[in-house]
Design an enzyme around this catalytic site. Structure first.
Site, PDB file in Angstrom:
ATOM      1  N   CYS A 156       1.133  -1.224   0.163  1.00  0.00           N
ATOM      2  CA  CYS A 156      -0.072  -0.311  -0.109  1.00  0.00           C
ATOM      3  C   CYS A 156       0.500   1.304  -0.085  1.00  0.00           C
ATOM      4  CB  CYS A 156      -0.521   0.474   1.864  1.00  0.00           C
ATOM      5  SG  CYS A 156      -1.898   1.391   0.221  1.00  0.00           S
ATOM      6  N   LYS A 183     -10.971   9.035  -0.302  1.00  0.00           N
ATOM      7  CA  LYS A 183     -10.346   7.901  -0.160  1.00  0.00           C
ATOM      8  C   LYS A 183     -10.878   6.307  -0.476  1.00  0.00           C
ATOM      9  CE  LYS A 183      -8.725   4.723   3.735  1.00  0.00           C
ATOM     10  NZ  LYS A 183      -9.233   4.696   5.670  1.00  0.00           N
ATOM     11  N   SER A 214      -7.424   0.802   0.451  1.00  0.00           N
ATOM     12  CA  SER A 214      -7.579   1.475   1.076  1.00  0.00           C
ATOM     13  C   SER A 214      -6.850   2.329   1.827  1.00  0.00           C
ATOM     14  CB  SER A 214      -7.604   1.145   3.520  1.00  0.00           C
ATOM     15  OG  SER A 214      -8.198   1.719   4.110  1.00  0.00           O
ATOM     16  N   HIS A 245      -4.329  -3.934   0.391  1.00  0.00           N
ATOM     17  CA  HIS A 245      -3.845  -4.896   1.346  1.00  0.00           C
ATOM     18  C   HIS A 245      -4.268  -6.554   1.774  1.00  0.00           C
ATOM     19  CE1 HIS A 245      -2.575  -0.616   3.933  1.00  0.00           C
ATOM     20  NE2 HIS A 245      -3.475  -0.534   3.782  1.00  0.00           N
ATOM     21  N   GLU A 253      -3.138  -8.234   3.261  1.00  0.00           N
ATOM     22  CA  GLU A 253      -3.340  -9.003   4.627  1.00  0.00           C
ATOM     23  C   GLU A 253      -3.977  -9.119   5.383  1.00  0.00           C
ATOM     24  OE1 GLU A 253      -1.305  -4.562   5.051  1.00  0.00           O
ATOM     25  OE2 GLU A 253      -2.000  -6.500   3.631  1.00  0.00           O
ATOM     26  N   ARG A 310     -13.158   4.042  12.871  1.00  0.00           N
ATOM     27  CA  ARG A 310     -13.045   5.133  13.494  1.00  0.00           C
ATOM     28  C   ARG A 310     -12.957   6.068  12.683  1.00  0.00           C
ATOM     29  NH1 ARG A 310      -7.518   3.980  11.296  1.00  0.00           N
ATOM     30  NH2 ARG A 310      -8.829   4.896   9.323  1.00  0.00           N
TER      31      ARG A 310
END
Length: 313
Positions: free
Chosen positions: A142, A163, A192, A235, A237, A249
């Site tokens: 990323c 985003k 992300s 991502h 992972e 968040r």
């Protein structure tokens, strides 16, 4: 084969409960097997969560992996205890003289900051430069993928107005790379990030190869022609809950984020998330570790000039 980790690392309990094969340093010391030595530069805020995610993938490979955790020495972690960092992480000066089979550089929540303005940018550059002579293969994730493409190959990224968050369909651009063995024609991966790389600039760069892309998310897998650097723009992972945790968040901080695309059932954030990328993530890391680390790295890590090029295999 197991991933070898420090005694008492918190991730061990979680991974063992998931039937992931991990081995303590004490137990591994009794085996006479040359493990793959992998260094992880963890730039994510929640160190323990990211450790667990990456070790989960490394632990699903058929190779024994000896992991060292690396930190930026003058940057304190706001979300991880000093005791944890001092116990399990090493400063760069402690590994500078070593060679490694693999290096993983994680993402970082720095998507809207110019690289040159990142407080520890000089340290990142130093580690990337060091890796080109001391590591068989480097996996950039990323933000780190964008940083590596910028520093090593002069490619600039474009900052997005919103985003890019969600799980997107990707397609292979080639059938012939070992990294893509076992990949479906189309596969899912999570993203992300606040920036993207120009696909055409990547295609036209003489030292880079575009291996996978997405109509919605752009370039995803980019490999250097010398096989040393693999850039993953997403991502793979991430665990199932990570995108939701980031979304919640951002909501709590009043940021009015977009709902992650193709992630919640029926795109309803009140519904359950659907994990569509775990098999892809496992295969990606397994192929990288097998074909670009294990099969190319010298048995004697003190002689990095003994790397075997793909052309001679």
């Amino acid at each position: 084969m197991p991933v070898r980790i420090p005694d008492h690392l918190p991730a061990a309990e979680v991974l063992e409960s998931e039937n992931i094969f991990v081995m303590s340093e004490t137990r591994a010391a009794n085996q006479d097997i040359r493990p793959m030595k992998v260094l992880i530069l963890n730039l994510m805020p929640n160190k323990i969560e990211t450790e667990t995610q990456l070790l989960r993938l490394l632990g699903n490979t058929p190779l024994q992996v000896d992991v060292d955790l690396l930190r930026i020495h003058d940057k304190e972690s706001k979300h991880t205890s000093i005791d944890h960092m001092n116990t399990f992480y090493r400063d760069f000066e402690a590994v500078r003289h070593k060679n490694y089979d693999g290096l993983i550089i994680t993402g970082a929540p720095l998507g809207q900051i110019d690289f040159e303005d990142v407080v520890y940018w000089d340290h990142i550059r130093e580690i990337i430069d060091w890796s080109q002579e001391h590591v068989t293969s480097v996996l950039f994730l990323c933000w780190a993928a964008h940083a590596g493409l910028y520093h090593l190959y002069g490619l600039n990224r474009k900052i997005l107005q919103q985003k890019r968050s969600g799980v997107f369909v990707h397609r292979r651009t080639s059938q012939h790379f070992p990294l893509l063995r076992g990949f479906d024609d189309e596969f899912f991966a999570p993203h992300s990030r606040f920036a993207e790389m120009d696909v055409e600039e990547i295609r036209q760069h003489p030292q880079l190869q575009l291996l996978a892309e997405s109509d919605e998310a752009g370039a995803y897998l980019v490999l250097s022609r010398n096989n040393r650097n693999l850039f993953v723009m997403g991502h793979p992972e991430y665990q199932k809950s990570t995108l939701n945790e980031e979304y919640q968040r951002d909501l709590s901080q009043g940021l009015d984020p977009n709902v992650p695309q193709n992630y919640y059932r029926n795109d309803d954030p009140k519904a359950d998330a659907i994990a569509r990328w775990h098999s892809h993530g496992s295969l990606l890391v397994s192929n990288w570790l097998n074909y670009y680390v294990y099969q190319l790295t010298p048995y004697d890590l003190s002689d990095m000039t003994a790397m075997t090029p793909w052309e001679s295999r």
